[in-house]
Write an enzyme that holds these catalytic residues in place. Sequence first.
Site, PDB file in Angstrom:
ATOM      1  N   GLU A 278       0.821  -1.217   0.000  1.00 20.14           N
ATOM      2  CA  GLU A 278       0.000   0.000   0.000  1.00 20.14           C
ATOM      3  C   GLU A 278       0.856   1.269   0.000  1.00 20.14           C
ATOM      4  OE1 GLU A 278      -2.727  -0.595   3.315  1.00 20.14           O
ATOM      5  OE2 GLU A 278      -4.095  -1.672   1.987  1.00 20.14           O
ATOM      6  N   ASP A 351      -8.102  -9.116   3.994  1.00 17.30           N
ATOM      7  CA  ASP A 351      -7.831  -8.001   4.884  1.00 17.30           C
ATOM      8  C   ASP A 351      -8.871  -7.872   5.997  1.00 17.30           C
ATOM      9  OD1 ASP A 351      -6.982  -5.701   6.027  1.00 17.30           O
ATOM     10  OD2 ASP A 351      -7.531  -4.367   4.389  1.00 17.30           O
ATOM     11  N   GLU A 379     -12.374  -2.389  12.346  1.00 18.59           N
ATOM     12  CA  GLU A 379     -12.367  -1.638  11.091  1.00 18.59           C
ATOM     13  C   GLU A 379     -13.499  -2.079  10.172  1.00 18.59           C
ATOM     14  OE1 GLU A 379      -8.730  -2.005   8.850  1.00 18.59           O
ATOM     15  OE2 GLU A 379      -9.552  -0.965   7.113  1.00 18.59           O
TER      16      GLU A 379
HETATM   17  O1  GCW Z   1      -6.840  -3.119   6.894  1.00 15.31           O
HETATM   18  C1  GCW Z   1      -6.099  -2.283   6.047  1.00 15.31           C
HETATM   19  C2  GCW Z   1      -6.414  -0.906   6.497  1.00 15.31           C
HETATM   20  C3  GCW Z   1      -5.263   0.060   6.442  1.00 15.31           C
HETATM   21  C4  GCW Z   1      -4.064  -0.620   7.093  1.00 15.31           C
HETATM   22  C5  GCW Z   1      -3.701  -1.837   6.271  1.00 15.31           C
HETATM   23  C6  GCW Z   1      -2.559  -2.626   6.879  1.00 15.31           C
HETATM   24  C7  GCW Z   1      -2.364   0.303   8.491  1.00 15.31           C
HETATM   25  O2  GCW Z   1      -7.493  -0.423   5.768  1.00 15.31           O
HETATM   26  O3  GCW Z   1      -5.663   1.204   7.138  1.00 15.31           O
HETATM   27  O4  GCW Z   1      -2.956   0.245   7.223  1.00 15.31           O
HETATM   28  O5  GCW Z   1      -4.800  -2.713   6.201  1.00 15.31           O
HETATM   29  O6  GCW Z   1      -2.836  -3.587   7.589  1.00 15.31           O
HETATM   30  O7  GCW Z   1      -1.420  -2.294   6.646  1.00 15.31           O
END
Ligand code: GCW
Length: 682
Positions: A278, A351, A379
């Site tokens: 990312e 995720d 989240e």
């Molecule tokens: O779950 C996702 C989140 C991001 C997060 C990323 C990760 C810290 O939306 O906010 O960044 O994963 O785990 O690196």
Amino acid sequence: MTKYQLLTVLLLLFCLTPVRAEDGSRLWLRADASAQAKVTANKKSPTIDIAIKELQTNWHGDKVNLVIPAKAGIPSSAGLTKEGMTGEGYSITGDAKKGITISAFSEQGLLYGAYHLLRLQETGRVEYPLNIQESPQYNLRILNHWDNLDGTVERGYAGHSIWKWDELPNTISPRYKEYARANASIGINATVLNNVNASPKILTAELLEKVKAIANELRPYGIKVYLSVNFSSPAILDGLKTSDPLDKDVQGWWKNKVKEIYRIIPDFGGFLVKANSEGQPGPQDFGRTHADGANMLADALKPYHGIVMWRAFVYSPSNEDRAKQAYLEFMPLDGQFRDNVIIQVKNGPIDFQPREPFSPLFGAMKHTGVMAEVQVTQEYLGHSNHLAFLAPMWQEFLESDTYANGKGSFVANTISAIAGVSNIGDDINWTGSHLAQANWYAFGRLAWNPQLSSEQIADEWIRQTFSQDESFVEPVKTMMLNSWEAVVNYMMPLGLHHIFAVGHHYGPEPWGIIPGGRPDWQPWYFHNADTIGLGFDRSSTGSNAVSQYFSPLKEEFNDINTCPPPFLLWFHHVPWQYKLQNGRSLWDELCYHYDLGVQQVRDFQKVWDKQESYVDAERFQHVQSRLKIQARDAQWWKDACLLYFQEFSKQPVPYDIERPVNDLEQLKQVRLNISNYENASR
Ligand code: GCW
């Protein structure tokens, strides 16, 4: 009535008030500190002093003796055997008359023993004679804070960060100790203070002094401090030409930096790294591998016994199914990592979705240390508004059979450590909602012993946090135990995933489109709704993600008829009219799940409303208001998803379930202003 009588009546009324107002700040640690136990110890240290004080003031028995046996002569009467017992384990023996002995090989073990004894008392479970031996399954039980240096918390829903970087190191918030105490009471022994999307600034001399001040507060409670680091720190902080891990100057930079850290914090734990993920920098920027990057840091940390936790959360904008990418990238590197590197793998391959099958990396990496990463912060589970007790989800994950070494190769036994992304903030109740405290508690308890049942964990937590009255404990426990599944039902049943509103991951947006965004950030990438059916084909005729699992699991997932229903749409594009084993069509089953989720939350409201007399007004109303929000949101999810998918299925919502009460067009206009998503990624 005389003045005196009036006062007496008022006093009496005050004493009779069943429960007092509570802001939740005391978490599950509510012993009233009125005890006067006699506690002795055969050693002295700051950690043992804490154990003594906890027992003196909270243990309502008579005598407790804390013993660290001399290595040579372990008294067998203490019930302490070396076998199967790590340095942090303990034994508790004795009875009310003779008094109680807590023995351990370390001070930390004694502290855990003290907290365990108090937990037994506070849950009404002291049964004499005591003969308990406990040892944690994992040596590293670590919280990961996604806390930024500006005080915000990525995916945090409980206010700002508890780390007050502006005030540190001169002002020490009393919360640091309270945080340490709460963690120690459930066996958490490590913490990463800052976000994996790491600011290089965390490694500056100024910040390290602040980290040191926090470490000093946490140390007596047996909690080690770790930091997330930015892979480009050498270039960004000190202007090096590169951050290439094979460059001698870069290696030297990290060696010096690590030396500096250990001079300041001698028991520093190590680094957590999000690299080439990312948008974060990493070794691949220089044509190197994850192993090159991790090993360079590991070499710098090795002389000090520090470790590197290297994250496997990687996916690149390619045509490959996102669920396959971490495995594809990391498996070829198995065996190439130093022994002080541990790969941190999220529970599922995508995720932290409401429900995912376990990541195929568990069990597959046979020559590399692997740790699990679960998300305590919600989240993707309604933030701190929705009740979702997560022990059942983590249990499902930890108990999944990977078949890596034949039947019975459970995830829990393939990992050597476990991390939880924290749900803690500076809200007075710590976690934004009272019931979300249970997830912090459950994480600690499961990290200590993954075999504990969700039922036991919920039971313990409720008794310590609210009340021991069975008429309260039983219904609230059942509600909590059903809550995660309820959220799955009204958000993403049957293996659906990632159909969240873009950015904030709170509401539904299966129709969402991020203009110009990568395909794997768009909801349609994940649900694939069309006139034929719904779901992501990861079978051998699709992306073949099933092939990353061991047999016979891969065959089970691959066959639409044997794929477990909770993962059906995860692995298959299923025709709307496909008949499930219960005889319902996919479309009908989907409708029933969404409807069930809504009904479950309405039931939670009924359960909670009945508890008014057992709970202080403040916490009662707070929880009540959250459940109201959850009920509205559940309806929103159900209507949005069913009305949207109906445009493809062209089927009626079965007539025996509640009709939608919203219009799709209206729901498409809903825009939420949720600020907690700096770095909004999909
Ligand atoms: O779950 C996702 C989140 C991001 C997060 C990323 C990760 C810290 O939306 O906010 O960044 O994963 O785990 O690196």
